[in-house]
Design a protein around this motif. Structure first.
Motif, PDB file in Angstrom:
ATOM      1  N   TYR A 144       0.829  -1.217   0.000  1.00  0.00           N
ATOM      2  CA  TYR A 144       0.000   0.000   0.000  1.00  0.00           C
ATOM      3  C   TYR A 144       0.857   1.259   0.000  1.00  0.00           C
ATOM      4  N   GLU A 145       1.855   1.273   0.891  1.00  0.00           N
ATOM      5  CA  GLU A 145       2.744   2.437   0.961  1.00  0.00           C
ATOM      6  C   GLU A 145       4.171   1.971   1.121  1.00  0.00           C
ATOM      7  N   ILE A 146       5.085   2.719   0.512  1.00  0.00           N
ATOM      8  CA  ILE A 146       6.485   2.621   0.914  1.00  0.00           C
ATOM      9  C   ILE A 146       6.952   4.064   1.022  1.00  0.00           C
ATOM     10  N   GLN A 147       7.373   4.436   2.229  1.00  0.00           N
ATOM     11  CA  GLN A 147       7.707   5.834   2.496  1.00  0.00           C
ATOM     12  C   GLN A 147       8.981   5.897   3.331  1.00  0.00           C
ATOM     13  N   LEU A 148       9.932   6.685   2.852  1.00  0.00           N
ATOM     14  CA  LEU A 148      11.204   6.866   3.556  1.00  0.00           C
ATOM     15  C   LEU A 148      11.378   8.338   3.882  1.00  0.00           C
ATOM     16  N   ILE A 149      11.989   8.649   5.039  1.00  0.00           N
ATOM     17  CA  ILE A 149      12.308  10.050   5.286  1.00  0.00           C
ATOM     18  C   ILE A 149      13.418  10.426   4.307  1.00  0.00           C
ATOM     19  N   GLN A 153      16.757   8.241   1.832  1.00  0.00           N
ATOM     20  CA  GLN A 153      16.375   7.843   0.466  1.00  0.00           C
ATOM     21  C   GLN A 153      17.606   7.630  -0.416  1.00  0.00           C
ATOM     22  N   ARG A 154      17.454   6.820  -1.421  1.00  0.00           N
ATOM     23  CA  ARG A 154      18.473   6.526  -2.452  1.00  0.00           C
ATOM     24  C   ARG A 154      19.733   5.895  -1.872  1.00  0.00           C
ATOM     25  N   LYS A 155      19.524   5.046  -0.860  1.00  0.00           N
ATOM     26  CA  LYS A 155      20.650   4.317  -0.266  1.00  0.00           C
ATOM     27  C   LYS A 155      20.385   2.818  -0.295  1.00  0.00           C
ATOM     28  N   GLY A 156      19.427   2.435  -1.108  1.00  0.00           N
ATOM     29  CA  GLY A 156      19.129   1.005  -1.254  1.00  0.00           C
ATOM     30  C   GLY A 156      18.115   0.461  -0.266  1.00  0.00           C
ATOM     31  N   LEU A 157      17.637   1.308   0.664  1.00  0.00           N
ATOM     32  CA  LEU A 157      16.710   0.823   1.686  1.00  0.00           C
ATOM     33  C   LEU A 157      15.344   0.451   1.093  1.00  0.00           C
ATOM     34  N   GLY A 158      14.846   1.279   0.165  1.00  0.00           N
ATOM     35  CA  GLY A 158      13.547   0.981  -0.459  1.00  0.00           C
ATOM     36  C   GLY A 158      13.586  -0.368  -1.145  1.00  0.00           C
ATOM     37  N   LYS A 159      14.668  -0.600  -1.888  1.00  0.00           N
ATOM     38  CA  LYS A 159      14.815  -1.875  -2.597  1.00  0.00           C
ATOM     39  C   LYS A 159      14.825  -3.043  -1.603  1.00  0.00           C
ATOM     40  N   PHE A 160      15.526  -2.844  -0.494  1.00  0.00           N
ATOM     41  CA  PHE A 160      15.624  -3.879   0.539  1.00  0.00           C
ATOM     42  C   PHE A 160      14.235  -4.202   1.113  1.00  0.00           C
ATOM     43  N   THR A 184       2.251  10.533 -12.322  1.00  0.00           N
ATOM     44  CA  THR A 184       3.085  11.741 -12.149  1.00  0.00           C
ATOM     45  C   THR A 184       4.210  11.548 -11.129  1.00  0.00           C
ATOM     46  N   ASN A 185       4.228  10.437 -10.418  1.00  0.00           N
ATOM     47  CA  ASN A 185       5.253  10.249  -9.378  1.00  0.00           C
ATOM     48  C   ASN A 185       6.510   9.590  -9.969  1.00  0.00           C
ATOM     49  N   THR A 186       7.389  10.453 -10.474  1.00  0.00           N
ATOM     50  CA  THR A 186       8.599   9.971 -11.152  1.00  0.00           C
ATOM     51  C   THR A 186       9.457   9.097 -10.244  1.00  0.00           C
ATOM     52  N   ALA A 187       9.611   9.529  -8.979  1.00  0.00           N
ATOM     53  CA  ALA A 187      10.480   8.769  -8.067  1.00  0.00           C
ATOM     54  C   ALA A 187       9.976   7.334  -7.925  1.00  0.00           C
ATOM     55  N   SER A 188       8.664   7.184  -7.662  1.00  0.00           N
ATOM     56  CA  SER A 188       8.147   5.825  -7.432  1.00  0.00           C
ATOM     57  C   SER A 188       8.144   5.018  -8.728  1.00  0.00           C
ATOM     58  N   ARG A 189       7.898   5.676  -9.856  1.00  0.00           N
ATOM     59  CA  ARG A 189       7.897   4.950 -11.138  1.00  0.00           C
ATOM     60  C   ARG A 189       9.318   4.470 -11.474  1.00  0.00           C
ATOM     61  N   ASN A 190      10.291   5.383 -11.283  1.00  0.00           N
ATOM     62  CA  ASN A 190      11.683   4.973 -11.538  1.00  0.00           C
ATOM     63  C   ASN A 190      12.080   3.824 -10.634  1.00  0.00           C
ATOM     64  N   PHE A 191      11.657   3.968  -9.380  1.00  0.00           N
ATOM     65  CA  PHE A 191      12.014   2.961  -8.375  1.00  0.00           C
ATOM     66  C   PHE A 191      11.422   1.591  -8.733  1.00  0.00           C
ATOM     67  N   PHE A 192      10.104   1.537  -8.903  1.00  0.00           N
ATOM     68  CA  PHE A 192       9.456   0.244  -9.147  1.00  0.00           C
ATOM     69  C   PHE A 192       9.727  -0.278 -10.567  1.00  0.00           C
ATOM     70  N   GLU A 194      11.861   1.073 -13.293  1.00  0.00           N
ATOM     71  CA  GLU A 194      13.237   1.017 -13.824  1.00  0.00           C
ATOM     72  C   GLU A 194      14.129   0.149 -12.939  1.00  0.00           C
ATOM     73  N   LYS A 195      14.082   0.449 -11.643  1.00  0.00           N
ATOM     74  CA  LYS A 195      15.039  -0.209 -10.737  1.00  0.00           C
ATOM     75  C   LYS A 195      14.618  -1.660 -10.431  1.00  0.00           C
ATOM     76  N   LEU A 196      13.342  -1.854 -10.060  1.00  0.00           N
ATOM     77  CA  LEU A 196      12.918  -3.185  -9.593  1.00  0.00           C
ATOM     78  C   LEU A 196      12.233  -4.018 -10.673  1.00  0.00           C
TER      79      LEU A 196
HETATM   80  C1  LIG Z   1       3.309   2.127  -3.538  1.00  0.00           C
HETATM   81  C2  LIG Z   1       3.798   3.486  -3.124  1.00  0.00           C
HETATM   82  O1  LIG Z   1       3.868   3.771  -1.963  1.00  0.00           O
HETATM   83  S1  LIG Z   1       4.268   4.637  -4.324  1.00  0.00           S
HETATM   84  C3  LIG Z   1       5.012   5.960  -3.416  1.00  0.00           C
HETATM   85  C4  LIG Z   1       6.466   5.717  -3.160  1.00  0.00           C
HETATM   86  N1  LIG Z   1       6.989   6.658  -2.162  1.00  0.00           N
HETATM   87  C5  LIG Z   1       7.392   7.904  -2.472  1.00  0.00           C
HETATM   88  O2  LIG Z   1       7.355   8.356  -3.621  1.00  0.00           O
HETATM   89  C6  LIG Z   1       7.846   8.747  -1.296  1.00  0.00           C
HETATM   90  C7  LIG Z   1       9.214   9.381  -1.465  1.00  0.00           C
HETATM   91  N2  LIG Z   1      10.275   8.427  -1.900  1.00  0.00           N
HETATM   92  C8  LIG Z   1      10.653   7.383  -1.135  1.00  0.00           C
HETATM   93  O3  LIG Z   1      10.167   7.134  -0.038  1.00  0.00           O
HETATM   94  C9  LIG Z   1      11.773   6.524  -1.693  1.00  0.00           C
HETATM   95  O4  LIG Z   1      12.676   7.328  -2.403  1.00  0.00           O
HETATM   96  C10 LIG Z   1      11.285   5.381  -2.631  1.00  0.00           C
HETATM   97  C11 LIG Z   1      10.375   4.443  -1.844  1.00  0.00           C
HETATM   98  C12 LIG Z   1      10.545   5.899  -3.855  1.00  0.00           C
HETATM   99  C13 LIG Z   1      12.513   4.587  -3.112  1.00  0.00           C
HETATM  100  O5  LIG Z   1      13.263   4.122  -2.018  1.00  0.00           O
HETATM  101  P1  LIG Z   1      14.851   4.416  -1.992  1.00  0.00           P
HETATM  102  O6  LIG Z   1      15.446   3.745  -0.832  1.00  0.00           O
HETATM  103  O7  LIG Z   1      15.046   5.874  -2.107  1.00  0.00           O
HETATM  104  O8  LIG Z   1      15.268   3.701  -3.345  1.00  0.00           O
HETATM  105  P2  LIG Z   1      16.572   2.811  -3.614  1.00  0.00           P
HETATM  106  O9  LIG Z   1      17.768   3.501  -3.077  1.00  0.00           O
HETATM  107  O10 LIG Z   1      16.332   1.416  -3.176  1.00  0.00           O
HETATM  108  O11 LIG Z   1      16.546   2.839  -5.200  1.00  0.00           O
HETATM  109  C14 LIG Z   1      16.794   4.095  -5.769  1.00  0.00           C
HETATM  110  C15 LIG Z   1      16.149   4.149  -7.127  1.00  0.00           C
HETATM  111  O12 LIG Z   1      14.773   4.563  -7.030  1.00  0.00           O
HETATM  112  C16 LIG Z   1      14.513   5.591  -8.009  1.00  0.00           C
HETATM  113  N3  LIG Z   1      14.324   6.865  -7.298  1.00  0.00           N
HETATM  114  C17 LIG Z   1      14.205   7.020  -5.960  1.00  0.00           C
HETATM  115  N4  LIG Z   1      13.986   8.313  -5.660  1.00  0.00           N
HETATM  116  C18 LIG Z   1      13.975   8.973  -6.814  1.00  0.00           C
HETATM  117  C19 LIG Z   1      13.781  10.343  -7.161  1.00  0.00           C
HETATM  118  N5  LIG Z   1      13.566  11.286  -6.220  1.00  0.00           N
HETATM  119  N6  LIG Z   1      13.821  10.693  -8.449  1.00  0.00           N
HETATM  120  C20 LIG Z   1      14.029   9.769  -9.413  1.00  0.00           C
HETATM  121  N7  LIG Z   1      14.219   8.455  -9.164  1.00  0.00           N
HETATM  122  C21 LIG Z   1      14.187   8.058  -7.870  1.00  0.00           C
HETATM  123  C22 LIG Z   1      15.727   5.611  -8.914  1.00  0.00           C
HETATM  124  O13 LIG Z   1      15.545   4.581  -9.892  1.00  0.00           O
HETATM  125  C23 LIG Z   1      16.830   5.209  -7.960  1.00  0.00           C
HETATM  126  O14 LIG Z   1      17.949   4.656  -8.595  1.00  0.00           O
HETATM  127  P3  LIG Z   1      19.339   5.490  -8.539  1.00  0.00           P
HETATM  128  O15 LIG Z   1      19.522   5.952  -7.128  1.00  0.00           O
HETATM  129  O16 LIG Z   1      20.337   4.467  -8.983  1.00  0.00           O
HETATM  130  O17 LIG Z   1      19.105   6.605  -9.494  1.00  0.00           O
END
Ligand SMILES: CC(=O)SCCNC(=O)CCNC(=O)[C@H](O)C(C)(C)COP(=O)(O)OP(=O)(O)OC[C@H]1O[C@@H](n2cnc3c(N)ncnc32)[C@H](O)[C@@H]1OP(=O)(O)O
Length: 221
Positions: A144-149, A153-160, A184-192, A194-196
């Protein structure tokens, strides 16, 4: 007369076939619900994954714990709500709108579980809320949610955290991990995506502001 008999026989064979298929489908649904209920009843789904209770990478030293919505400390629930609001309110407002009550209700729903990461001072820094569920007939882990302070962020914790949801899916015989992301949520789209390597789920609607995405685990019931 002989032709009529043949037709009747074919019709009755077809009806039997349909009945048998309905029976098999209903037995399959029962089996899947049983799996979902069994997984749901486990209080601490992390207990079998001792080596995943710590995250020590990229300068982070975190402890992970799992909670049911019933045993989650109200202060942590409130923290999770405020973090979600901080991270998502702008995104929601330009899509389906933000509503405090609705989000709190969603976070408190029965059967929601929380995987929370705590820092060395026992402060929560990240969480994912998820549910074992039957989604369009398939047993899934629904994230439902994945949220990091911001600072973690961007330290591999979300992936873990998502990898752990996949381990839960395998352990409890769910077919896939599913999530909803806003277009519109580029961060979450890239994360899920592109990355995962998540892909659009078959159940994802067209012409909506969001997309349902998923990634399968290999086994099937
Ligand atoms: C189902 C849902 O809850 S959708 C909503 C997801 N949550 C959010 O958007 C809230 C704010 N963001 C976050 O909490 C986190 O950044 C997450 C959950 C999106 C990702 O977790 P992280 O620990 O930051 O990601 P992790 O380090 O494992 O992987 C990073 C990859 O995610 C993507 N990514 C993460 N943040 C961003 C960003 N701000 N802009 C673009 N890409 C991003 C990139 O592909 C990135 O790879 P890179 O660092 O090599 O460029």
């Amino acid at each position: 007369m002989i032709v009529l008999k043949g037709e009747l026989w074919r019709k009755s064979a077809k009806a039997k076939d349909k009945k048998q298929k309905r029976k098999e489908e209903s037995e399959r649904t029962d089996r899947c619900w049983k799996l979902v209920d069994e997984a749901d009843r486990v209080e601490d789904v992390l207990k079998d994954f001792v080596s995943f209770k710590k995250f020590t990478r990229n300068g982070l030293n975190l402890d992970l714990e799992c909670f049911t919505s019933a045993n989650l400390d109200p202060d942590i629930l409130n923290w999770a709500f405020l973090l979600t609001k901080e991270n998502m309110q702008n995104q929601y407002e330009s899509n389906w709108g933000w509503n405090d009550k609705e989000k709190l209700k969603e976070l408190k729903e029965d059967r929601i579980k929380f995987l929370v990461a705590f820092d060395e001072n026992k402060k929560p820094v990240a969480f994912t809320s998820f549910r074992f569920d039957l989604d369009f007939g398939e047993p899934v882990v629904y994230c439902y949610e994945i949220q990091l302070i911001n600072s973690v962020q961007r330290k591999g914790l979300g992936k873990f955290l998502i990898q752990i949801l996949h381990l839960f899916a395998i352990r409890y015989q769910m077919h896939k991990v599913v999530a909803t992301v806003l277009h519109t949520n580029t961060a979450s789209r890239n994360f899920f995506i592109e990355k995962l390597k998540y892909t659009t789920d078959d159940t994802s609607p067209l012409d909506e502001c969001y997309e349902i995405i998923s990634k399968s685990v290999t086994q099937r019931n």
